[in-house]
Design a protein around this motif. Structure first.
Motif, short mmCIF file in Angstrom:
data_model
loop_
_atom_site.label_atom_id
_atom_site.label_comp_id
_atom_site.label_asym_id
_atom_site.label_seq_id
_atom_site.Cartn_x
_atom_site.Cartn_y
_atom_site.Cartn_z
N THR A 94 0.86 -1.18 0.00
CA THR A 94 0.00 0.00 0.00
C THR A 94 0.89 1.23 0.00
O THR A 94 2.09 1.14 0.32
CB THR A 94 -0.91 0.01 1.24
OG1 THR A 94 -0.09 0.05 2.41
CG2 THR A 94 -1.79 -1.24 1.27
N PRO A 95 0.35 2.41 -0.31
CA PRO A 95 1.17 3.62 -0.34
C PRO A 95 1.84 3.95 0.99
O PRO A 95 2.87 4.64 1.01
CB PRO A 95 0.18 4.71 -0.75
CG PRO A 95 -0.88 4.00 -1.51
CD PRO A 95 -1.01 2.67 -0.83
N ASP A 96 1.27 3.47 2.12
CA ASP A 96 1.89 3.77 3.41
C ASP A 96 2.93 2.73 3.82
O ASP A 96 3.39 2.70 4.96
CB ASP A 96 0.82 3.90 4.50
CG ASP A 96 -0.03 2.65 4.63
OD1 ASP A 96 0.26 1.64 3.96
OD2 ASP A 96 -1.01 2.69 5.41
N GLY A 97 3.30 1.86 2.87
CA GLY A 97 4.40 0.93 3.12
C GLY A 97 4.01 -0.39 3.75
O GLY A 97 4.88 -1.18 4.14
N GLU A 98 2.71 -0.68 3.85
CA GLU A 98 2.25 -1.94 4.42
C GLU A 98 2.12 -3.01 3.34
O GLU A 98 1.71 -2.72 2.22
CB GLU A 98 0.89 -1.75 5.11
CG GLU A 98 0.92 -0.81 6.31
CD GLU A 98 1.73 -1.37 7.46
OE1 GLU A 98 1.67 -2.59 7.68
OE2 GLU A 98 2.44 -0.57 8.12
N ARG A 99 2.47 -4.25 3.71
CA ARG A 99 2.22 -5.37 2.81
C ARG A 99 0.72 -5.43 2.49
O ARG A 99 -0.11 -5.34 3.38
CB ARG A 99 2.58 -6.68 3.51
CG ARG A 99 3.87 -7.32 3.08
CD ARG A 99 4.07 -8.57 3.93
NE ARG A 99 5.22 -9.33 3.52
CZ ARG A 99 5.70 -10.36 4.20
NH1 ARG A 99 5.13 -10.73 5.34
NH2 ARG A 99 6.75 -11.03 3.76
N TYR A 100 0.39 -5.61 1.23
CA TYR A 100 -1.01 -5.72 0.83
C TYR A 100 -1.47 -7.14 1.10
O TYR A 100 -0.91 -8.10 0.56
CB TYR A 100 -1.17 -5.35 -0.64
CG TYR A 100 -2.59 -5.37 -1.12
CD1 TYR A 100 -3.60 -4.78 -0.39
CD2 TYR A 100 -2.91 -5.99 -2.32
CE1 TYR A 100 -4.92 -4.78 -0.84
CE2 TYR A 100 -4.22 -6.00 -2.79
CZ TYR A 100 -5.22 -5.41 -2.03
OH TYR A 100 -6.52 -5.42 -2.48
N ASP A 101 -2.51 -7.31 1.92
CA ASP A 101 -2.87 -8.65 2.37
C ASP A 101 -3.60 -9.47 1.31
O ASP A 101 -3.88 -10.65 1.52
CB ASP A 101 -3.67 -8.62 3.68
CG ASP A 101 -5.07 -8.07 3.50
OD1 ASP A 101 -5.41 -7.61 2.38
OD2 ASP A 101 -5.84 -8.10 4.48
N ARG A 102 -3.88 -8.87 0.15
CA ARG A 102 -4.43 -9.65 -0.96
C ARG A 102 -3.38 -9.96 -2.02
O ARG A 102 -3.72 -10.46 -3.10
CB ARG A 102 -5.61 -8.89 -1.60
CG ARG A 102 -6.82 -8.75 -0.70
CD ARG A 102 -7.98 -8.09 -1.46
NE ARG A 102 -9.10 -7.80 -0.57
CZ ARG A 102 -10.21 -7.18 -0.94
NH1 ARG A 102 -10.34 -6.78 -2.21
NH2 ARG A 102 -11.19 -6.96 -0.08
N ASP A 103 -2.14 -9.66 -1.74
CA ASP A 103 -1.05 -9.94 -2.69
C ASP A 103 -0.65 -11.41 -2.57
O ASP A 103 -0.12 -11.83 -1.53
CB ASP A 103 0.15 -9.03 -2.40
CG ASP A 103 1.37 -9.42 -3.23
OD1 ASP A 103 1.19 -9.98 -4.32
OD2 ASP A 103 2.50 -9.16 -2.76
#
Length: 474
Positions: A94-103
């Motif tokens: 995500t733009p805030d640097g979090e792993r995207y949990d649907r990736d």
């Protein structure tokens, strides 16, 4: 490989473009290409932006900004582009640097992290046998007033009387008669060899290739095992190369599980094992098939959770056209040594302690490999954690040919779900093993089920051509 080494490789190979790739929910790759002159160290820190709302099953338009973060361990030079291009697999943030949990790729990595934290072992190894067809022609349409498909192959059994060849040369492959014949029956030796050459150039260690059982150009190429995420990366590379080599030869390759009625479909048998450092954990000399208790519990976990697993390992309506008795399809939820009629086979020929493994034969290549491998590992780890005994639950070992059993005897054997909807029902009822360690999120599972329900409904509500054969004269 370090970022510095990648940048040096770009100069050394005179790379003109860098292709940044990610994988969607269905397992299809997408890419954005940057001129090599625009790629520097900051690219690997800041990533590459893309619109997540344009990818089915990802984000809404109100939160569409997403970032691809390249993984320097996944690079290979594209063998098909006219301009030298370096391909790199990416994780999604995500733009805030979090792993995207649907990736899907991040989920695979989280599964590997969970294994290491579990204390069971340090690495899980996977090796898929992904079968495919190479056709000479494919046409299809599905609309309000028309629905049909038509495929053709120079090798096909139905072409023994075809005149368009300018003199029929015969040597067609019979239905279920395609397993490892030599030329001139096998017409695709050189195509598969070219596929192997490019796979090797791209970094895969290929072990063998051959024609498979079905008529009309079914083939298989086996590449060497690796750790979970790397194997999923390798499978994406494998499919990319096979699709594009076929196209170069004026043909078309498909990994569709059941493109032909009345002959064997294409599976993705998945070999898997767990190591602790250099020590194989699935081997115990003298036990049944030389399997350790850990391996048996791992098998127990996969067979126990199989109905839910199949929503991820066989996630298409077409998957269940393959998962029917009579075509070597592994629909029986039992395990056995060397028995290809069981869902889990334990290879026993020429197996060393480090080569001791199980083979889950039910999956197919419509699966997203990152999700499927992660789910299999989590099911197996749940079996180890809970000490699920497959024998006590009636899952075998079963060393008879299940296809030859009577109908009464078959009733005692648990089978796979009969449709995608049934598999999704099972996943909704049994998903806690996937959320262990935060590998799959509840949001991911809910979104995935809704996404796949749409596919199932799209097929269910359409008129099928065979319905005209059955009902038009009513």
């Amino acid at each position: 490989m370090s970022v510095e080494n990648v940048l040096e490789l770009i100069k050394e190979k005179d790379i003109q473009f860098v292709d940044f790739r990610f994988v969607d929910l269905s397992g299809r790759a997408h890419h954005i290409t940057l001129p090599a002159s625009e790629v520097d160290g900051d690219t690997f820190v800041n990533g590459v932006a893309f619109d997540g709302s344009s990818i089915a099953g990802f984000r809404g338009i109100e939160e569409s900004d997403m970032v691809m973060m390249p993984d320097t361990e996944s690079i290979f030079v594209d063998p098909f582009t006219e301009h030298p291009t370096l391909n790199i697999m990416c994780n999604i943030f995500t733009p805030d640097g979090e792993r995207y949990d649907r990736d899907p790729r991040s989920i695979a990595q989280k599964a590997e992290e969970y294994l290491q934290k579990s204390g069971v072992g340090t690495a899980a190894f996977f090796a898929p046998e992904s079968e495919f067809f190479i056709f000479d022609d494919v046409r299809f349409e599905s609309s309000m007033h028309t629905s049909f498909y038509s495929v053709d192959s120079d090798e096909a059994a139905w072409n023994t009387a075809r005149k368009e060849e300018g003199g029929n040369l015969g040597f067609k492959i019979k239905v279920k008669g395609g397993y490892v014949p030599v030329a001139p029956v096998d017409t695709q030796q050189d195509i598969r060899s070219e596929m192997v050459r490019l796979l090797q150039e791209s970094g895969l260690r290929v072990e063998r290739h051959h024609h498979e059982v079905a008529t009309a150009g079914q083939g298989e190429i086996n590449f060497r095992f690796d750790t979970l995420t790397k194997t999923a990366d390798n499978l994406m590379k494998y499919k990319y190369i096979i699709h594009n080599v076929a196209r170069q030869y004026g043909k078309v390759a498909t990994f569709m599980p059941k493109p032909l009625f009345g002959d064997n479909g294409s599976g993705m048998h998945v070999h898997q094992s767990i190591f602790d450092g250099d020590t194989p954990l699935f081997y115990e000399k003298g036990a049944y098939a030389n399997l350790s208790q850990i391996a048996l519990h791992y098998i127990g976990g996969i067979l126990y959770h199989a109905p839910a697993l199949i929503a991820l390992t066989n996630p298409s309506t077409n998957s269940f056209k393959r998962l029917v008795p009579g075509y070597e399809a592994p629909v029986n939820l039992v395990f056995s040594k060397g028995n290809r009629s069981a869902a889990i086979r334990i290879p026993v020929a020429a197996v060393t302690p480090k080569g001791c493994r199980i083979e889950f034969r039910t999956p197919d290549s419509t699966a997203n490999p990152y999700l499927a491998f992660a789910a299999m590992l989590l099911a197996g780890l749940d079996g180890i954690k809970r000490k699920i005994d497959p024998t006590a639950l009636g899952y075998g070992p079963f060393d008879r040919n299940i296809y030859e059993l009577s109908d009464e005897e078959k009733k005692e054997i648990r089978s796979v779900p009969g449709s995608l909807d049934e598999a999704l029902d099972a996943l909704e009822a049994d998903s806690e093993f996937l959320t262990e360690g935060g590998v799959f999120s509840k949001d991911f599972i809910d979104n995935y089920v809704a996404f796949k329900r749409q596919e199932a409904k799209a097929v269910a509500i359409r008129v099928h051509p065979h319905e005209y054969s059955l009902y038009f004269d009513c």
